[in-house]
Design an enzyme around this catalytic site. Structure first.
Site, PDB file in Angstrom:
ATOM      1  CE1 TYR A   1       3.215  51.167  58.973  1.00  0.00           C
ATOM      2  CE2 TYR A   1       1.696  52.984  60.193  1.00  0.00           C
ATOM      3  CZ  TYR A   1       2.107  52.141  59.097  1.00  0.00           C
ATOM      4  OH  TYR A   1       2.264  52.621  57.787  1.00  0.00           O
ATOM      5  N   PRO A   2       0.100  50.243  65.040  1.00  0.00           N
ATOM      6  CG  PRO A   2       0.237  50.506  67.135  1.00  0.00           C
ATOM      7  CD  PRO A   2       1.365  49.855  66.152  1.00  0.00           C
TER       8      PRO A   2
HETATM    9  O1  76R Z   1      -8.090  51.086  45.979  1.00  0.00           O
HETATM   10  C1  76R Z   1      -8.780  51.488  47.142  1.00  0.00           C
HETATM   11  O2  76R Z   1      -9.917  52.243  46.471  1.00  0.00           O
HETATM   12  C2  76R Z   1      -8.671  51.397  48.399  1.00  0.00           C
HETATM   13  C3  76R Z   1      -8.391  52.504  49.211  1.00  0.00           C
HETATM   14  C4  76R Z   1      -7.938  53.205  50.267  1.00  0.00           C
HETATM   15  C5  76R Z   1      -8.753  52.651  51.684  1.00  0.00           C
HETATM   16  C6  76R Z   1     -10.509  52.593  51.992  1.00  0.00           C
HETATM   17  C7  76R Z   1      -6.743  52.595  51.076  1.00  0.00           C
HETATM   18  C8  76R Z   1      -5.592  52.166  50.027  1.00  0.00           C
HETATM   19  N1  76R Z   1      -6.514  52.179  52.364  1.00  0.00           N
HETATM   20  C9  76R Z   1      -7.365  52.694  52.704  1.00  0.00           C
HETATM   21  C10 76R Z   1      -7.628  52.916  54.559  1.00  0.00           C
HETATM   22 MN1  76R Z   1      -4.887  52.900  53.437  1.00  0.00          MN
HETATM   23  N2  76R Z   1      -2.931  52.439  54.293  1.00  0.00           N
HETATM   24  C11 76R Z   1      -3.254  52.220  55.679  1.00  0.00           C
HETATM   25  C12 76R Z   1      -1.113  53.112  56.019  1.00  0.00           C
HETATM   26  O3  76R Z   1       1.880  55.061  57.227  1.00  0.00           O
HETATM   27  C13 76R Z   1       1.217  55.999  57.020  1.00  0.00           C
HETATM   28  O4  76R Z   1       0.451  56.827  56.619  1.00  0.00           O
HETATM   29  C14 76R Z   1      -0.944  55.094  57.075  1.00  0.00           C
HETATM   30  C15 76R Z   1      -0.924  53.184  57.159  1.00  0.00           C
HETATM   31  C16 76R Z   1      -0.627  52.473  54.776  1.00  0.00           C
HETATM   32  C17 76R Z   1       0.956  52.488  54.126  1.00  0.00           C
HETATM   33  C18 76R Z   1      -1.601  51.472  53.966  1.00  0.00           C
HETATM   34  C19 76R Z   1      -1.719  51.811  52.785  1.00  0.00           C
HETATM   35  N3  76R Z   1      -5.805  52.996  54.945  1.00  0.00           N
HETATM   36  C20 76R Z   1      -7.310  52.630  55.313  1.00  0.00           C
HETATM   37  C21 76R Z   1      -7.126  53.266  56.291  1.00  0.00           C
HETATM   38  C22 76R Z   1      -9.021  52.983  57.082  1.00  0.00           C
HETATM   39  C23 76R Z   1      -9.048  54.660  57.253  1.00  0.00           C
HETATM   40  C24 76R Z   1     -10.729  55.025  57.670  1.00  0.00           C
HETATM   41  O5  76R Z   1     -11.522  54.343  57.549  1.00  0.00           O
HETATM   42  O6  76R Z   1     -10.350  55.994  58.323  1.00  0.00           O
HETATM   43  C25 76R Z   1      -6.048  52.779  57.488  1.00  0.00           C
HETATM   44  C26 76R Z   1      -5.873  52.988  58.708  1.00  0.00           C
HETATM   45  C27 76R Z   1      -4.850  53.224  56.260  1.00  0.00           C
HETATM   46  C28 76R Z   1      -3.294  53.354  56.419  1.00  0.00           C
HETATM   47  N4  76R Z   1      -3.446  51.802  51.016  1.00  0.00           N
HETATM   48  C29 76R Z   1      -4.269  52.251  50.588  1.00  0.00           C
HETATM   49  C30 76R Z   1      -2.529  52.044  51.755  1.00  0.00           C
HETATM   50  C31 76R Z   1      -2.160  51.230  50.126  1.00  0.00           C
HETATM   51  C32 76R Z   1      -0.825  50.329  49.665  1.00  0.00           C
HETATM   52  C33 76R Z   1      -3.559  51.568  49.267  1.00  0.00           C
HETATM   53  C34 76R Z   1      -3.555  50.877  47.709  1.00  0.00           C
HETATM   54  C35 76R Z   1      -3.914  49.233  47.437  1.00  0.00           C
HETATM   55  C36 76R Z   1      -4.646  48.929  46.631  1.00  0.00           C
HETATM   56  O7  76R Z   1      -4.541  49.580  46.165  1.00  0.00           O
HETATM   57  O8  76R Z   1      -3.895  47.535  46.370  1.00  0.00           O
END
Ligand code: 76R
Length: 280
Positions: A176-177
């Site tokens: 999804y976007p």
């Molecule tokens: O471990 C870390 O430090 C990674 C941190 C992390 C970042 C920087 C992270 C972890 N995400 C990051 C960035 Mn994410 N993520 C989403 C969605 O549905 C929603 O509410 C949002 C959709 C999900 C489901 C998800 C999952 N993440 C981002 C960004 C960029 C934002 C920006 O740059 O401003 C978006 C748009 C976004 C959205 N996030 C994680 C997850 C999961 C499962 C993790 C843990 C990953 C891991 O540690 O393996």
């Protein structure tokens, strides 16, 4: 029977269109137009399926390129995710996929163009060191040294995975976007970096709870598509997709700032199984 191309071969006189860093990503979703398909002779149908299979295999065989195919649940029929550095190769593959089964057979349902990017919010070693010291660990203690070493390995892998991700061989894919809100009094982009980083910390904490159950590939699309990011999640069990998206709705960063587009879910299947799934 027509010759199936084994690999996309962009016009060789063109210079590769590769980004300064990272790779391009195309998400493609298609409806199958059965009327167009049914008028094709069996030979043409067979050749079409071979063409589509060869395009995906050809892309995957190229060093640094990846492709996955999936049977979209309800909203479309076929889904493809293509990853690689030369936009000529990806875009040509896209056009060829659209045409592969014959004129007007694959009808685009939704597309998304994005690219991988670094995260602005990864903790620096200085921040982590300060955190450890705050916990009372001495800089020369064994525990401190071990934790810093582990941090370096983790962050290096994380940074590399963000720019050069590997599509996992997991069974379920959800795309999804999303964008961050830009309202007058609620504008993500006018928050100072420190405040955004703080909010992203809670997001990462929620995300990490799903370690082993969800794999995320976040790609940036500001200026490339209508939304700011593409969210691609992989799971073994679709239950986890609903669970993580629901739980994240409570994180302040999602609750206050996130806006979402359409959700496309799919069952990861090789082309032969995809064709069988829709009965062609
Ligand atoms: O471990 C870390 O430090 C990674 C941190 C992390 C970042 C920087 C992270 C972890 N995400 C990051 C960035 Mn994410 N993520 C989403 C969605 O549905 C929603 O509410 C949002 C959709 C999900 C489901 C998800 C999952 N993440 C981002 C960004 C960029 C934002 C920006 O740059 O401003 C978006 C748009 C976004 C959205 N996030 C994680 C997850 C999961 C499962 C993790 C843990 C990953 C891991 O540690 O393996």
């Amino acid at each position: 029977m027509s010759q199936a191309p084994t690999a996309p071969a962009p016009s060789s006189e063109l210079k590769p269109m590769t980004p300064k860093e990272g790779v391009f990503v195309l998400h493609l979703f298609y409806h199958l137009n059965r009327e167009g398909w049914n008028v094709l002779a069996p030979d043409e149908q067979r050749a079409g399926k071979e063409r589509l299979t060869a395009l995906l295999d050809g892309l995957k065989a190229r060093e640094g390129y990846q492709a996955t195919s999936f049977a979209v649940v309800a909203r479309a029929d076929f889904g493809f995710m293509l990853v690689g550095a030369d936009l000529h190769v990806l875009q040509e593959t896209e056009k060829r996929i659209t045409a592969a089964l014959g004129a007007g057979v694959l009808i685009p349902a939704y597309t998304f163009f994005s690219m991988t990017e670094r995260s602005e919010y990864i903790s620096s070693e200085e921040e982590y060191a300060a955190e450890l010291k705050g916990q009372g660990l001495a800089e020369d203690s064994e525990d401190y040294i071990k934790k810093i070493a582990e941090f370096r390995v983790r962050i290096e892998k994380y940074a590399k995975d963000r720019l050069y991700p590997t599509i996992p061989a997991w069974e379920f894919i959800s795309f999804y976007p999303m964008s961050k809100r830009r309202n007058v009094d609620q504008n993500w982009f006018s928050l100072p970096h420190g405040a955004r980083k703080e909010l992203m910390k809670t997001h990462a904490t929620t995300g990490r709870k799903f370690s082993g159950r969800i794999l995320q590939i976040i790609t940036g699309s500001t200026g490339l598509d209508d939304w700011e990011w593409g969210v691609t999640l992989f799971a073994h069990d679709p239950y986890e997709i609903k669970a993580i998206v629901y739980e994240m709705r409570f994180d302040e960063v999602s609750a206050r700032y996130a806006e979402f587009g359409e959700f496309y879910n799919g069952i990861v299947l090789a082309p032969a199984a995809l064709f069988e799934r829709v009965g062609i």
